[in-house]
Design a protein around this motif. Sequence first.
Motif, PDB file in Angstrom:
ATOM      1  N   GLU A   1     -46.542 -28.017  59.212  1.00 32.39           N
ATOM      2  CA  GLU A   1     -46.719 -26.615  59.463  1.00 32.39           C
ATOM      3  C   GLU A   1     -47.007 -25.662  58.221  1.00 32.39           C
ATOM      4  O   GLU A   1     -47.599 -24.501  58.198  1.00 32.39           O
ATOM      5  N   ALA A   2     -45.928 -25.412  57.698  1.00 33.06           N
ATOM      6  CA  ALA A   2     -45.077 -24.927  56.158  1.00 33.06           C
ATOM      7  C   ALA A   2     -46.335 -25.356  55.524  1.00 33.06           C
ATOM      8  O   ALA A   2     -46.259 -24.570  55.168  1.00 33.06           O
ATOM      9  N   LEU A   3     -46.666 -26.551  55.363  1.00 32.40           N
ATOM     10  CA  LEU A   3     -47.279 -26.836  54.323  1.00 32.40           C
ATOM     11  C   LEU A   3     -48.196 -26.185  54.430  1.00 32.40           C
ATOM     12  O   LEU A   3     -49.324 -25.934  53.755  1.00 32.40           O
ATOM     13  N   GLU A   4     -49.521 -26.169  55.667  1.00 31.12           N
ATOM     14  CA  GLU A   4     -50.766 -25.712  56.016  1.00 31.12           C
ATOM     15  C   GLU A   4     -50.605 -24.270  55.677  1.00 31.12           C
ATOM     16  O   GLU A   4     -51.663 -24.136  55.217  1.00 31.12           O
ATOM     17  N   LEU A   5     -49.652 -23.163  56.379  1.00 34.93           N
ATOM     18  CA  LEU A   5     -49.212 -22.107  56.573  1.00 34.93           C
ATOM     19  C   LEU A   5     -49.308 -21.093  54.594  1.00 34.93           C
ATOM     20  O   LEU A   5     -50.218 -20.847  54.497  1.00 34.93           O
ATOM     21  N   ALA A   6     -48.211 -23.002  53.543  1.00 32.57           N
ATOM     22  CA  ALA A   6     -49.027 -22.331  53.002  1.00 32.57           C
ATOM     23  C   ALA A   6     -50.506 -22.336  51.954  1.00 32.57           C
ATOM     24  O   ALA A   6     -50.821 -22.360  51.143  1.00 32.57           O
ATOM     25  N   LYS A   7     -50.943 -23.697  52.360  1.00 31.98           N
ATOM     26  CA  LYS A   7     -51.874 -23.973  52.096  1.00 31.98           C
ATOM     27  C   LYS A   7     -53.674 -22.742  53.031  1.00 31.98           C
ATOM     28  O   LYS A   7     -54.407 -22.212  51.635  1.00 31.98           O
TER      29      LYS A   7
END
Length: 135
Positions: free
Chosen positions: A89-95
């Motif tokens: 989720e954090a990776l998706e949010l950063a993207k």
Amino acid sequence: MFENSITQVKEAMPKTEVVAKVKRRRFSAAEKQRLLREVDACQGSWEVGALLRREGIYASYLTTWRKHRASGELDGLVPRKRGPKPNPEALELAKLRREHACLQERLRQAELIIEVQKKVAQMLEQLEAQRDEPS
């Protein structure tokens, strides 16, 4: 005189501090499988010990690798990345945040271009109006 001899002894003594940092040894899947085949081919425990000393590995490595091989885990023979696993989720949010910033910049550029086009259109209208006026 006594102090002088102490300083001479200190200067003559080699520095014994070890400063090199030891790197953790990593084994590829092929190396692990090769070593397991060699251990399986050994006749006695003394041969296994000699193999371990020759290769510079611990018996606990063999135990772990055998467990992975027995459970059929193909990933067990591949070295894993250490440390905490990234949160998807954090990776998706950063993207999404990077994409949002990029789109904001494109919007700013588009608005700037529209403003320039409006000003050019106004200037052309003024020139056309000046040309149409009889002097």
